[in-house]
Design a protein around this motif. Structure first.
Motif, short mmCIF file in Angstrom:
data_model
loop_
_atom_site.label_atom_id
_atom_site.label_comp_id
_atom_site.label_asym_id
_atom_site.label_seq_id
_atom_site.Cartn_x
_atom_site.Cartn_y
_atom_site.Cartn_z
N MET A 1 48.99 42.30 45.84
CA MET A 1 48.21 41.53 44.89
C MET A 1 46.90 42.25 44.61
SD MET A 1 48.62 37.55 45.98
CE MET A 1 48.80 37.77 47.74
N THR A 2 46.51 42.22 43.38
CA THR A 2 45.24 42.82 43.01
C THR A 2 44.30 41.75 42.45
OG1 THR A 2 46.04 43.37 40.80
CG2 THR A 2 46.31 45.06 42.49
N ILE A 3 43.05 42.05 42.56
CA ILE A 3 42.03 41.15 42.05
C ILE A 3 41.70 41.54 40.62
CG2 ILE A 3 39.63 40.41 42.30
CD1 ILE A 3 39.96 40.96 45.33
N ASN A 4 41.79 40.57 39.74
CA ASN A 4 41.41 40.78 38.36
C ASN A 4 40.08 40.05 38.14
OD1 ASN A 4 41.02 40.47 35.56
ND2 ASN A 4 43.21 40.60 35.16
N PRO A 5 38.96 40.78 38.15
CA PRO A 5 37.66 40.14 38.01
C PRO A 5 37.52 39.29 36.74
CG PRO A 5 37.39 42.41 38.69
CD PRO A 5 38.84 42.23 38.33
N VAL A 6 38.16 39.72 35.66
CA VAL A 6 38.08 38.96 34.41
C VAL A 6 38.71 37.58 34.59
CG1 VAL A 6 38.82 38.87 31.99
CG2 VAL A 6 37.98 41.02 32.96
N LEU A 7 39.88 37.52 35.23
CA LEU A 7 40.53 36.23 35.46
C LEU A 7 39.73 35.37 36.43
CD1 LEU A 7 44.31 37.17 35.71
CD2 LEU A 7 43.16 35.94 33.87
N LEU B 1 42.62 26.84 46.62
CA LEU B 1 43.48 27.14 45.47
C LEU B 1 43.89 25.87 44.73
CD1 LEU B 1 45.69 30.02 46.89
CD2 LEU B 1 43.76 30.21 45.31
N ALA B 2 44.21 24.83 45.47
CA ALA B 2 44.59 23.56 44.83
C ALA B 2 43.42 22.99 44.03
CB ALA B 2 45.05 22.56 45.89
N THR B 3 42.23 23.12 44.57
CA THR B 3 41.03 22.61 43.89
C THR B 3 40.76 23.40 42.62
OG1 THR B 3 40.09 21.86 45.98
CG2 THR B 3 38.55 22.22 44.15
N LEU B 4 40.79 24.72 42.73
CA LEU B 4 40.55 25.55 41.55
C LEU B 4 41.59 25.29 40.47
CD1 LEU B 4 39.57 28.86 43.36
CD2 LEU B 4 38.03 27.34 42.07
N ALA B 5 42.84 25.17 40.88
CA ALA B 5 43.91 24.89 39.91
C ALA B 5 43.68 23.55 39.22
CB ALA B 5 45.26 24.90 40.61
N THR C 1 46.71 30.19 35.52
CA THR C 1 48.03 30.79 35.27
C THR C 1 48.54 31.41 36.56
OG1 THR C 1 47.09 32.95 34.71
CG2 THR C 1 47.32 31.34 32.90
N GLU C 2 49.76 31.89 36.53
CA GLU C 2 50.31 32.58 37.70
C GLU C 2 49.45 33.80 38.05
OE1 GLU C 2 54.48 33.50 37.51
OE2 GLU C 2 54.98 31.48 36.80
N GLU C 3 49.00 34.50 37.03
CA GLU C 3 48.15 35.68 37.27
C GLU C 3 46.81 35.28 37.86
OE1 GLU C 3 51.19 36.54 34.24
OE2 GLU C 3 49.63 35.03 34.27
N THR C 4 46.26 34.18 37.38
CA THR C 4 44.99 33.69 37.91
C THR C 4 45.15 33.30 39.37
OG1 THR C 4 44.35 32.91 35.71
CG2 THR C 4 43.12 32.03 37.58
N GLU C 5 46.22 32.59 39.67
CA GLU C 5 46.46 32.19 41.05
C GLU C 5 46.64 33.41 41.96
OE1 GLU C 5 49.34 29.38 43.80
OE2 GLU C 5 49.55 29.33 41.63
N ALA C 6 47.37 34.40 41.47
CA ALA C 6 47.57 35.61 42.27
C ALA C 6 46.25 36.33 42.52
CB ALA C 6 48.56 36.54 41.58
N SER C 7 45.40 36.35 41.53
CA SER C 7 44.11 37.02 41.68
C SER C 7 43.21 36.26 42.64
CB SER C 7 43.44 37.17 40.31
OG SER C 7 42.37 38.09 40.40
N TRP C 8 43.17 34.93 42.54
CA TRP C 8 42.38 34.14 43.48
C TRP C 8 42.95 34.24 44.90
CZ3 TRP C 8 37.71 32.19 43.64
CH2 TRP C 8 37.03 31.94 42.45
#
Length: 138
Positions: A1-7, A98-102, A110-117
Motif C-alpha cells: 500500500m502506498t500513501i497518496n497525500p492528495v487523497l 478508519l470507520a470514523t473517517l469513512a 473511496t477504496e483508494e482513500t481507504e487504502a491510503s489512510w
C-alpha cells in the motif's frame, strides 16, 4: 500500500469541518467495539478528544515532511507508554479511526482513500509502536 497525500488531504478536508464531533464519534466507536480499552481513558475525555483531533491534523499537515512527522509520532508513542497503552491496542484504534473517517468523509471515501489512510495508519503504528516499546523497556 502506498500513501497518496492528495487523497489523504482531500478526504481530511471533507472531515475537518465537523471538528471535534469527529473525535467524539471515534471514541464512541472505539469504546463500543473495544470496551477493554475504556479503562485507559479518563471518565471525561474532553482533553483527550482535543489532543486526538490536534494530532490527526498534525499528521495530515506534515504528511510529506518525514522528519517532522516521525518526531511527532515518536513523542506520541513515548507518551502513550506512560498511559498504559500497548501495541496490541493499535488495531482497534485503527479500525475505529478508519470507520470514523469513512463516516464523515461520505462520498469522498473511496477504496483508494481507504487504502491510503490504511497505509498512513501503518506508518503511525510502526513509528509510535517502536517508541512505545522502547519507553516501556527503559
Amino acid at each position: 500500500m502506498t500513501i497518496n497525500p492528495v487523497l489523504i488531504k482531500s478526504s481530511f478536508a471533507v472531515v475537518e469541518p465537523h471538528g471535534v464531533v469527529v473525535a467524539e464519534y471515534f471514541y464512541q466507536h472505539l469504546f463500543e467495539h473495544s470496551p477493554g480499552v475504556r479503562g485507559l481513558f479518563a471518565e471525561h475525555i474532553d482533553e483527550q478528544r482535543d489532543r486526538l483531533w490536534a494530532a490527526l491534523g498534525v499528521v495530515v499537515a506534515h504528511l510529506e515532511e518525514t522528519d517532522t512527522l516521525v518526531g511527532v509520532l515518536r513523542d506520541l508513542g513515548a507518551r502513550h507508554a506512560r498511559y498504559g497503552a500497548l501495541v496490541e491496542h493499535f488495531p482497534a484504534v485503527g479500525a475505529s479511526l478508519l470507520a470514523t473517517l469513512a463516516h464523515f468523509a461520505g462520498e469522498a471515501w473511496t477504496e483508494e482513500t481507504e487504502a491510503s489512510w490504511t497505509a498512513v495508519y501503518g506508518v503511525i503504528t510502526d513509528t509510535m509502536g517502536q517508541a512505545l516499546t522502547t519507553a516501556q523497556n527503559a
